[in-house]
Write a protein that holds these residues in place. Structure first.
Motif, PDB file in Angstrom:
ATOM      1  N   HIS A   1      73.480  45.683  -3.861  1.00 17.36           N
ATOM      2  CA  HIS A   1      73.340  46.004  -2.435  1.00 17.36           C
ATOM      3  C   HIS A   1      72.429  47.208  -2.226  1.00 17.36           C
ATOM      4  O   HIS A   1      71.753  47.291  -1.191  1.00 17.36           O
ATOM      5  CB  HIS A   1      74.697  46.247  -1.782  1.00 17.36           C
TER       6      HIS A   1
ATOM      7  N   VAL B   1      69.388  47.156   0.446  1.00 17.58           N
ATOM      8  CA  VAL B   1      69.137  48.137   1.506  1.00 17.58           C
ATOM      9  C   VAL B   1      67.756  48.761   1.344  1.00 17.58           C
ATOM     10  O   VAL B   1      67.041  48.981   2.335  1.00 17.58           O
ATOM     11  CB  VAL B   1      70.237  49.219   1.509  1.00 17.58           C
TER      12      VAL B   1
ATOM     13  N   GLN C   1      77.793  43.784   4.422  1.00 15.87           N
ATOM     14  CA  GLN C   1      76.657  43.756   3.496  1.00 15.87           C
ATOM     15  C   GLN C   1      75.710  42.594   3.795  1.00 15.87           C
ATOM     16  O   GLN C   1      74.487  42.764   3.784  1.00 15.87           O
ATOM     17  CB  GLN C   1      77.159  43.630   2.053  1.00 15.87           C
TER      18      GLN C   1
ATOM     19  N   ASP D   1      72.403  50.741   6.963  1.00 15.04           N
ATOM     20  CA  ASP D   1      71.812  51.353   5.780  1.00 15.04           C
ATOM     21  C   ASP D   1      72.878  52.081   4.964  1.00 15.04           C
ATOM     22  O   ASP D   1      73.154  51.700   3.840  1.00 15.04           O
ATOM     23  CB  ASP D   1      70.685  52.300   6.199  1.00 15.04           C
TER      24      ASP D   1
ATOM     25  N   ARG E   1      65.278  46.332   2.562  1.00 14.58           N
ATOM     26  CA  ARG E   1      65.236  46.328   4.034  1.00 14.58           C
ATOM     27  C   ARG E   1      64.412  47.509   4.544  1.00 14.58           C
ATOM     28  O   ARG E   1      63.640  47.364   5.494  1.00 14.58           O
ATOM     29  CB  ARG E   1      66.664  46.405   4.595  1.00 14.58           C
TER      30      ARG E   1
END
Length: 379
Positions: free
Chosen positions: A234, A238, A162, A168, A241
């Protein structure tokens, strides 16, 4: 070309590469596009080692860039594919937007024990970031139940992933000695007690004894793995990101939701799941009696309602994370996984320091770099 001990392909299908020609691929793409199909899954177990990967990608690039045809492709690759010149760059141009990667483990001992010699943990970050640069979503599999695994080490490894690897979607399997694999052959010859019900050889059931965990502990670690990775925090990371590397944030939200919901609501692996679960009263395993129609449909109706209520709850959680990113709310922390790869990280990242095996791999790499530098010619 590899010899992974848990893999059945090398023994069942053989090690001779079989592939379609660029002409075949073009014909298939054109035929399906004419029927409105724009997404393709290349089922090569490892397209990066397809002997014809470059002419195939060149043909797909020609269709997209010269003729303007629109399609997207999903492929499967190994963790060293970024070392093949032009492979990732051409994959991106050919329309690859999703990549399944056989990560399997971040523990070198586990990789070595399963003969997964081609996986180098020191290359993981470079490889993953290379795929993001061409706009491809990364989906990686993590195998649980290697001999050195414990519930605590599994949780630790997922948390390291993580923080330090820009994966992903992460999905999990229980190490399974599939009939036809080297693992199964060796365990059978050793007289190890293996599961007799072949229906359990689906990589989500425990089918062999483990040295450090009971069957229930390993099964519990598997279910806990999904909760550990797909936390609201998380999920937001993601999606954040995806925003940074310019992928559809909404698509990432839905894909993460579908993976997690399959495991937690339907209790099946995401690869075996779909949008709606259909059940038929007369579909029963051999030897089992048919259920009473009233009881069957009453229970089935309740399952549909209760599952969709849970789906809604999960959607709210995932959408809240999505909205946080859309609103531009700062994360408040530096995302190490998105930072450029640097030599100094070999001494700082947990990926390289958490286990003695990882530390040994790093030391060997440092010596290799030092020796290589020592013999470089002086210009």
């Amino acid at each position: 070309p590899f010899l992974c001990s848990f893999c059945t392909i090398i023994n069942v299908q053989g090690r001779k590469s079989r592939f379609r020609t660029p002409d075949d691929i073009e014909k298939l793409v054109r035929t399906n596009l004419a029927q409105g199909i724009h997404k393709f899954f290349v089922t090569d177990d490892n397209f990066a080692r397809n002997q014809a990967w470059e002419p195939i990608l060149d043909r797909l690039i020609q269709l997209r860039e010269l003729e303007g045809l629109q399609f997207k492709i999903t492929i499967q690759v190994d963790t060293m594919c970024h070392k093949i010149p032009r492979f990732i760059e051409k994959s991106g141009r050919a329309g690859v937007d999703r990549v399944f990667i056989g990560l399997e483990s971040i523990n070198p001992d586990s990789l070595e024990g399963s003969r997964k010699h081609q996986n180098k943990i020191t290359e993981y970050r470079s490889m993953l970031q290379a795929w993001h640069k061409v706009g491809a979503l990364t989906l990686a599999g993590l195998i649980l139940g290697f001999p050195t695994d414990t519930p605590e080490s599994i949780t630790r490894d997922i948390q390291i992933i993580q923080k330090e690897l820009p994966i992903d979607l992460l999905y999990f399997f229980i190490l399974t000695p599939l009939p036809g694999s080297q693992d199964h052959k060796e365990l059978y010859e050793q007289g190890v007690a293996l599961a007799t019900d072949m229906n359990t050889y689906d990589s989500v059931h425990v089918t062999m004894p483990h040295a450090r965990m009971s069957e229930q502990e390993l099964l519990g670690a598997y279910h806990q793995a999904w909760d550990t990775y797909y936390t609201p925090e998380h999920v937001e990371t993601v999606i954040r990101r995806a925003k940074a590397w310019q992928f559809s944030m909404n698509k990432v939200k839905w894909m993460m939701l579908s993976f997690y919901a399959a495991a937690k609501v339907e209790c099946v692996h995401p690869m075996d799941s779909g949008v709606f679960r259909r059940k038929y009263r007369r579909d029963r395993r051999r030897g089992l009696p048919q259920e009473n129609a009233l009881l069957f449909y009453a229970r089935y109706g309740w399952e549909i309602v209760s599952k969709h209520c849970r789906y809604v709850g999960l959607y709210v959680m995932f959408h809240r994370a999505y909205r946080q990113v859309v609103k531009g709310s700062p994360s408040g922390t530096v995302d190490m996984a998105m930072q450029p790869v640097q030599a100094e990280e070999l001494d700082t990242l947990e990926l390289f320091t958490a286990t003695p095996a990882a530390q040994i791999v790093v030391e060997k790499l440092k010596k290799k770099i030092t020796n290589h530098s020592a013999v470089l010619p002086i210009s």
